[in-house]
Design a protein around this motif. Structure first.
Motif, short mmCIF file in Angstrom:
data_model
loop_
_atom_site.label_atom_id
_atom_site.label_comp_id
_atom_site.label_asym_id
_atom_site.label_seq_id
_atom_site.Cartn_x
_atom_site.Cartn_y
_atom_site.Cartn_z
N ALA A 496 11.87 1.45 -3.00
CA ALA A 496 10.91 0.66 -2.22
C ALA A 496 10.41 1.42 -1.01
O ALA A 496 9.26 1.25 -0.60
N TYR A 497 11.25 2.25 -0.40
CA TYR A 497 10.78 3.03 0.75
C TYR A 497 9.66 3.99 0.34
O TYR A 497 8.70 4.19 1.09
N TYR A 498 9.77 4.58 -0.85
CA TYR A 498 8.73 5.49 -1.31
C TYR A 498 7.49 4.72 -1.76
O TYR A 498 6.36 5.19 -1.58
N ILE A 499 7.69 3.54 -2.36
CA ILE A 499 6.54 2.70 -2.68
C ILE A 499 5.83 2.28 -1.40
O ILE A 499 4.60 2.27 -1.33
N GLY A 500 6.62 1.95 -0.37
CA GLY A 500 6.03 1.60 0.92
C GLY A 500 5.21 2.72 1.51
O GLY A 500 4.10 2.50 2.02
N ASN A 501 5.73 3.96 1.44
CA ASN A 501 4.98 5.11 1.91
C ASN A 501 3.69 5.31 1.11
O ASN A 501 2.62 5.59 1.67
N LEU A 503 2.02 3.04 -0.48
CA LEU A 503 1.09 1.96 -0.14
C LEU A 503 0.42 2.22 1.20
O LEU A 503 -0.79 1.99 1.36
N ILE A 504 1.20 2.70 2.17
CA ILE A 504 0.61 3.04 3.48
C ILE A 504 -0.41 4.15 3.33
O ILE A 504 -1.49 4.11 3.93
N ASP A 505 -0.09 5.18 2.53
CA ASP A 505 -1.05 6.27 2.29
C ASP A 505 -2.33 5.75 1.64
O ASP A 505 -3.44 6.15 2.02
N LEU A 506 -2.16 4.87 0.66
CA LEU A 506 -3.33 4.31 -0.03
C LEU A 506 -4.20 3.52 0.93
O LEU A 506 -5.44 3.66 0.94
N VAL A 507 -3.57 2.70 1.75
CA VAL A 507 -4.31 1.90 2.71
C VAL A 507 -5.05 2.80 3.70
O VAL A 507 -6.21 2.55 4.05
N GLN A 508 -4.41 3.87 4.14
CA GLN A 508 -5.06 4.80 5.08
C GLN A 508 -6.26 5.49 4.46
O GLN A 508 -7.26 5.74 5.13
N ARG A 509 -6.16 5.82 3.16
CA ARG A 509 -7.25 6.55 2.51
C ARG A 509 -8.46 5.67 2.23
O ARG A 509 -9.61 6.13 2.33
N ILE A 510 -8.22 4.40 1.87
CA ILE A 510 -9.35 3.57 1.43
C ILE A 510 -9.82 2.59 2.48
O ILE A 510 -10.78 1.86 2.24
N SER A 511 -9.14 2.54 3.64
CA SER A 511 -9.55 1.58 4.66
C SER A 511 -9.24 2.14 6.04
O SER A 511 -8.62 3.18 6.19
N GLY A 512 -9.67 1.44 7.05
CA GLY A 512 -9.35 1.80 8.43
C GLY A 512 -8.33 0.88 9.04
O GLY A 512 -8.27 0.72 10.26
#
Length: 563
Positions: A496-501, A503-512
């Motif tokens: 889950a920690y790696y899934i969390g990372n 997800l954070i990376d994905l959010v940073q790439r596609i949104s502000g």
């Protein structure tokens, strides 16, 4: 939590313990004290790691949060290796003391990075773009320290649980041990998250890491002192996962062989010390695996001995089937843990941007806010175990089963994400109303105690689902894999920690939504996303929980778990 393991076959446990020397309650203070010392030590450096990386190594806040997630992922992903090594080679005792020594070396290196200036970059405020980045050798020392300390935690935290339970013969006593194990873990972590973090923020990082090192060494010393009382439990010959692989390989080799209904056509290991819990003939579920235990020509080596990669025991086949049935429920732990991982890592970033004063002179360390999760988890565990569960068992016909407890934990966790989103939305409104956009070091005039409700829900949810997971897997795992069962809980937390990372990376790439200065972002949307994912995961969990049939239940129909 006593009810969560009450259905384990007591005769199996007692017979497997028969003839062994030592063990018993005399080992309890040594194991619990070891757990407390090592937990205080690990909490002393992990809980404040984000702040240390930002303030001392000039990392950007989001990068520091991701490093924090990787470290926590290692400490919860790698315990499965500790369980396999303990089961297959050296036993729990050796894994625990060697891992404790490794973690002490890692904390010592962290202490050196804090005490020796040349091991850190030039000081800077809040990871500004004008700050000097760490040099290569500074990164090497830092990451080696984090790696060793993480590896040490991984080898001890979830290996202590089965070792302590194996010292006791009765399932009821093992359940009591699990109560104290969880309570010691959370209270110790709460102490480190408050006292040691306060020292790190207000005295020095060197003193904080020094105290952590001392607690680690003390825990190791207590553990070694109790050696003569421990029971050595090594019932399994070879890695349990090797046995699983053997069943798969054997089934593939003989998949065309017609199956038989005669018990004499299937192989049972006569030297198996673990009492047989399966029927003489393999069950009908996942029938394609049954041929792995079917006796055929060519199952022997040239010397006449059985080829374990071609002929497996019925017990091994049924053990693999049990794991297959458990996998869908186990997989549901990924997303419930991912929600908690994201909430915990972003919590520190929120706290750094809020008013943390408690009175005119005292400022709460940002990392110490995690103590509210631990506090409410301990309170929830105490109330549930001593009041709610006994009340339901005594006055109703349907006491809460482990799966029901986990399901309640799912629901409360989703509500926690929703509250997180609402609180963050209010914080961002204050950012805009006070014209704090674009100001990197700005503190929002909003008390950090606004975060307590979401942390309380987080803790109460963990009070339901964390002991529920431990009890469920310890109860339902095959007898030959009991030492690995608790590590499976840490495994999905680690993933889950790696899934969390990710997800954070994905959010940073596609949104502000998650800039380095969270005052300029929309972190509330991240929490709403977690809320949506958690709701979908709960529906998934309900489906498979309703289909699951408990394996280890008493013959008394009144005690049969209900969904």
């Amino acid at each position: 939590m006593e009810n969560s393991v009450r259905d384990v076959d007591e005769a199996t446990v007692q017979s497997s313990s028969a003839g062994r020397k030592n063990g018993g309650w005399i080992t309890f203070p040594f194991i619990i004290a070891t757990m407390a010392g090592l937990s205080i030590a690990s909490g002393g450096w992990t809980s404040n790691l984000i702040v240390y990386l930002i303030n001392e190594f000039n990392m950007k806040s989001i990068k520091a949060a991701k490093v924090y997630n990787v470290v926590n992922g290692c400490t919860t992903l790698l315990p499965i290796l500790g369980g396999i090594i303990a089961d297959s080679f050296v036993g729990c005792f050796s894994v625990i003391w060697i891992s404790s020594l490794i973690s002490a070396v890692g904390i010592l290196l962290l202490l050196l990075t804090a005490a020796i200036d040349v091991l850190r970059p030039v000081a800077c405020d809040d990871g500004s773009s004008l700050c000097a980045d760490p040099s290569k050798h500074q990164y090497v020392v830092l990451y080696v320290a984090l790696g060793l300390a993480s590896l040490g935690i991984a080898g001890t935290r979830f290996t202590i649980a089965p070792m302590g339970a194996n010292q006791l013969d009765k399932p009821k006593h093992q359940a009591i041990f699990f109560d104290w194990y969880i309570f010691a873990f959370y209270t110790s972590f709460a102490i480190s998250t408050t006292a040691i973090v306060y020292v790190e923020d207000n005295v020095s990082w060197s003193w904080g890491y020094g105290i952590s090192l001392a607690c680690n060494i003390l825990g190791l010393a207590i553990f070694l002192v109790g050696k003569r009382f421990y029971r050595d439990v090594r019932e399994q010959g070879g890695s349990p996962f090797v046995n699983i692989a053997r069943v798969v390989v054997a089934a593939i080799q003989k998949w065309r062989v017609p199956l038989s209904e005669q018990t004499q056509h299937y192989y049972h290991d006569p030297s198996n010390k673990i009492p047989m819990t399966t029927s003489p003939v393999p069950t009908e579920s996942f029938k394609f695996l049954n041929c792995a235990a079917l006796i055929t020509e060519g199952d022997s080596k040239s010397d006449g001995s059985r080829d374990p990669w071609r002929l497996c025991t019925v017990q091994q086949v049924e053990d693999l089937k049990s794991l297959i049935k458990l996998f869908p429920l186990w997989a549901s732990g990924f997303l419930i843990s991912t929600q908690l991982v994201i909430q915990s890592s972003l919590l520190i970033l929120q706290a750094l941007k809020m008013d943390r004063h408690m009175g005119p002179h005292f400022e709460i360390p940002a990392s110490s806010m995690l103590v509210f999760i631990l506090l409410f988890t301990c309170i929830a565990i105490f109330i549930l175990d001593r009041f709610l569960y006994p009340f339901l068992a005594k006055y109703t016909r349907f006491p809460l089963t482990p799966l029901q407890r986990i399901g309640i934990g799912h629901v409360i966790t989703v509500f926690s994400m929703a509250v997180s989103a609402l609180v963050e939305s209010r914080r961002l409104k204050l950012v805009r109303s006070h014209n704090l956009l674009g100001k990197n070091g700005a503190i929002v005039p909003m008390s950090v105690f606004w975060l307590v409700p979401q942390l309380a829900l987080n803790g109460i949810g963990e009070g339901f689902h964390f002991p529920g997971h431990l009890g469920f897997y310890y109860q339902e795992f095959p007898a030959s894999l009991k030492n690995t069962s608790t590590a499976m809980v840490s495994l999905f937390i680690g993933i889950a920690y790696y899934i969390g990372n990710a997800l954070i990376d994905l959010v940073q790439r596609i949104s502000g939504w998650l800039p380095d200065n969270i005052n300029d972002g929309r972190m509330d949307n991240v929490f709403w996303l977690c809320c949506a994912l958690g709701s979908a995961n709960f529906i998934y969990y309900l489906v498979f929980a309703s289909l699951y049939k408990y394996k280890n239940v008493d013959d008394n129909p009144n005690d049969e778990p209900s969904k």
